[in-house]
Design a protein around this motif. Structure first.
Motif, mmCIF file in Angstrom:
data_model
loop_
_atom_site.group_PDB
_atom_site.id
_atom_site.type_symbol
_atom_site.label_atom_id
_atom_site.label_comp_id
_atom_site.label_asym_id
_atom_site.label_seq_id
_atom_site.Cartn_x
_atom_site.Cartn_y
_atom_site.Cartn_z
ATOM 1 N N LEU A 134 12.237 -59.643 40.226
ATOM 2 C CA LEU A 134 13.334 -60.552 40.329
ATOM 3 C C LEU A 134 14.215 -59.637 41.903
ATOM 4 N N VAL B 32 17.773 -59.793 43.519
ATOM 5 C CA VAL B 32 19.321 -59.611 43.083
ATOM 6 C C VAL B 32 19.796 -59.228 44.891
ATOM 7 N N THR C 244 12.566 -69.125 40.006
ATOM 8 C CA THR C 244 13.236 -70.125 38.905
ATOM 9 C C THR C 244 14.929 -69.026 38.619
ATOM 10 N N THR C 245 15.677 -69.309 39.094
ATOM 11 C CA THR C 245 17.253 -69.114 39.411
ATOM 12 C C THR C 245 17.431 -66.829 38.308
ATOM 13 N N GLY C 246 17.883 -66.492 39.186
ATOM 14 C CA GLY C 246 17.506 -65.160 38.164
ATOM 15 C C GLY C 246 18.435 -64.600 37.009
ATOM 16 N N ARG C 247 19.352 -64.091 37.045
ATOM 17 C CA ARG C 247 20.163 -62.986 35.650
ATOM 18 C C ARG C 247 21.346 -62.576 36.315
ATOM 19 N N GLY C 248 21.399 -62.274 37.321
ATOM 20 C CA GLY C 248 22.675 -62.449 37.988
ATOM 21 C C GLY C 248 22.765 -60.973 39.013
ATOM 22 N N HIS D 72 5.479 -60.359 38.345
ATOM 23 C CA HIS D 72 6.327 -60.520 38.444
ATOM 24 C C HIS D 72 7.686 -59.889 38.730
ATOM 25 N N ASP E 110 22.811 -65.286 41.907
ATOM 26 C CA ASP E 110 22.699 -65.247 40.210
ATOM 27 C C ASP E 110 21.126 -64.540 40.335
ATOM 28 N N LYS F 147 8.361 -56.113 38.707
ATOM 29 C CA LYS F 147 8.996 -55.752 36.977
ATOM 30 C C LYS F 147 7.051 -55.539 36.800
ATOM 31 N N GLU G 285 13.990 -65.847 40.033
ATOM 32 C CA GLU G 285 12.995 -64.922 39.123
ATOM 33 C C GLU G 285 11.510 -65.482 39.910
#
Length: 646
Positions: free
Chosen positions: A429, A431, A626-630, A427, A599, A444, A602
């Protein structure tokens, strides 16, 4: 105000204009005239009295018969082209022919090697053979195979951070059969005689050689069906590391020229008809214009499908005063007069949602279909032919230079897999950090020594960048008012991506890419200070860094009494690697700059399990984006001055 026709010099050509027929007013539909942005009050449907309720029912046409039939059956004819080839987007030479009954396209595109990257599963597959041999009364043959093909589960670099890897190393290392190595040996045997000769070399009695050979053959077939295993280490050949997504093309061959469907950006793990476009590339010749003229494949439904009302969670009830489940509260959907999208959703949900019907249809997988005939019969016995709607909303898009202007009434139906996704093996990210002006890849979860996922953040804490030396007992106290820090620490699981000039970019078209880099941290490694008992934990920390194969070290620098050594933290997983088989110090991934939006994104790599149309169980390892969390904040700063303790 009355107006005289003669005074206005108007001539009446028909008496119906001067004396029109009487008219009457009816309500066919109530259109609200909103005076407020809040629609909750009007959607509450407050009740006054029985007469008022009857009037409202009459206004909403609940007492009116429309003499309209409801569909009760449909006659549907579908023709299509079978998908025959799977090929790379940029290399049509390496096309893979898809035989009848091939696995689903998702599994064929995504799957990568399983046993080589999951030592625990490899050893457990070998244990399965040992259990079969014991059940057949051949335990000694299993011990001989274990001695010839021992399964290795290496010890983890840090047993505390990778506890599962340590446990499985102690339990299974050299105690099971290496299933992958044994399967490679068995598949290399030319014939049945060679297999029986191999079996007799395991100490099997002559009377049991045949049954032991059959057992090995059955186990080999079971292993082939256990998981879809890739042919080469690393990611699938259709994975584009610079785009972090899959890219491939499909060929559908009929009596005419072949059809080429291109999937340029397949990344979410859900393959459907809208994932494809039709284009005319130099290495993908042919077009669909003649391919659909002669339908080579007829797929009539086994029984006429029954139309059913389209439903979705939270759908409004058919009757106005019918109690609803409350999963969706349309009264809370406030909309302004200019919010056209939300108003359109409200209008569809409240007015037109019960006007849509669905037809369940079962078709053979891996084919390109179009509807050739569509007749609907209602409850009055009237049969109505439904022509193509002509909408391009539900058909594949065409790339510039496509051989046809549009694909009328064509729809690609991909295998509808209900895939079960396991917990992520990896996993990551990606950013953006505006304060540091960098892009960070945050690991992660990654695979540990046994193949099980480990928490990379916990391991990063074990490789902490905040470790400091303790002063000796006789050292003077630090009384500096100001303390200078050259660089603040960054967690070991944060990998930087630096902007670099794209290869082939010109001064007129200066494009950049994001190249994976490293953060170098320098630590005090003076031998006398590491030997001090007060720095025992710090000394163990330095040894963990030096023994970790994902940490690159520099030479020791400085005087004898003040020595420093640099440590560079590389990614442990494969998502941030260009080639996981290459040395990590010389492997640098470049990602297109536009692939990391504000964003973030991920990335996940995990097991997928599904059953295809033939009922076969499919297990493979795939990737998704997929789209991340910011945005994120690494806390990286340079030239920091803080006030010390006096």
């Amino acid at each position: 105000m009355a107006i005289s026709l003669s005074a206005a010099r108007l001539a009446v050509k028909s008496p119906l204009i001067a004396q029109p027929d009487p008219s009457h007013t009816v309500w066919s539909r109530l259109e609200p005239l909103a005076t407020s942005d809040d629609v909750s009050d009007s959607l509450q449907a407050r009740i006054a009295d029985p007469l008022w309720m009857l009037a409202r029912q009459w206004q909403f046409n609940e007492l009116q018969g429309e003499d309209a039939g409801s569909p009760i059956s449909a006659a549907l004819a579908v023709v299509g082209l079978p998908v025959s080839t799977l090929l790379h987007q940029q290399n049509a030479v390496d096309a893979v022919t898809l035989p009848a009954g091939a696995a689903a396209i998702e599994a064929l595109v995504e799957h990568e090697q399983v046993l080589s990257v999951h030592p625990k599963l490899n050893a457990q597959a070998g244990q399965q053979l040992m259990r079969r041999l014991r059940a057949a009364g051949l335990p000694d043959a299993g011990q001989v195979l274990r001695a010839q093909f021992p399964a290795a589960l290496p010890a983890p670099d840090d047993a505390v951070a990778d506890n599962a890897g340590f446990v499985w190393h102690m339990l299974l290392d050299q105690r099971a059969i290496d299933a992958q190595a044994l399967a490679s040996t068995l598949k290399a045997l030319p014939d049945r005689a060679a297999l029986e000769a191999f079996t007799s070399g395991l100490g099997v009695a002559a009377a049991q050689v045949g049954s032991a050979a059959d057992l090995l053959s059955h186990w080999l077939g079971w292993l082939d069906e256990l998981a879809l295993d890739g042919s080469a280490p690393g990611a699938s050949p259709y994975w584009q590391p610079q785009r972090l997504e899959y890219s491939f093309a499909l060929g559908a061959q009929g009596d005419g020229p072949p059809v080429r469907l291109q999937a340029d950006e397949y990344a979410d793990g859900r393959l459907d008809w809208h994932s494809f476009t039709l284009g005319a590339a130099a290495n993908l010749p042919g077009g669909p214009s003649e391919a659909f003229d002669v339908p080579p494949k007829d797929a009539p439904p086994p029984r006429p499908p029954l139309p059913t009302t389209a439903r979705y969670p939270g759908m409004p009830a058919d009757r106005y005063w019918e109690f609803e489940d409350g999963r969706v509260n349309f009264g809370m959907l406030g909309a302004a007069k200019s919010d056209l999208t939300r108003l359109a959703v409200l209008e569809y949900a409240l007015v037109f949602s019960n006007d849509w019907f669905t037809l369940p249809l079962t078709l053979p997988t891996n084919a390109l279909y179009r509807v050739s005939q569509f007749d609907v019969r209602d409850n009055f016995g009237i049969t109505l032919t439904i022509p193509p709607a002509g909408w391009n909303m539900f058909e594949m898009s065409l790339q510039p230079g496509a051989p046809v202007a549009r694909l009328d009434n064509a729809l690609y139906l991909c295998p509808a897999l209900n895939t079960l996704e396991g917990p992520p093996l990896e996993h990551v990210l990606l950013v953006r950090d505006e304060m540091a002006n960098l892009v960070w890849g945050i690991e992660k979860r990654v695979q540990g020594a046994s193949g099980e996922a480990i928490d990379r953040k916990f391991e990063s804490t074990r490789l902490s960048t905040n470790q400091t030396l303790r002063p000796s007992a006789d050292a003077p106290a630090n009384g500096a008012l100001l303390q200078y820090t050259l660089q603040t620490p960054v967690a070991a699981n944060w990998v930087p991506f630096l902007p670099v000039r794209k290869e082939g970019a010109t001064p007129a078209n200066w494009a950049i890419q994001l190249q994976r880099g490293v953060v170098t941290h320098y630590y005090q490694v003076t031998a006398s200070r590491l030997a001090d008992p007060v720095n025992l934990r710090y000394s163990a920390f330095i040894e963990r860094l030096r023994s970790n194969r994902f940490v690159e070290t520099t030479g020791v620098q400085g005087a004898v009494d003040n020595q420093l050594q640099g440590f560079m933290f590389h990614p442990r997983g494969s998502l941030l690697r260009l080639d996981p088989n290459a040395p990590v110090a010389s492997d640098f991934l470049r990602v297109e700059e536009e692939e990391v939006p504000r964003d973030g994104i991920e990335l996940k790599r995990r097991f997928n399990y599904a059953r295809d149309a033939q009922g076969r169980a499919l297990l493979w390892i795939g990737r998704s984006k997929t789209t991340g969390r910011g945005e994120g904040a690494s806390g990286l700063k340079f030239d920091v001055v803080t006030r010390g303790k006096v």
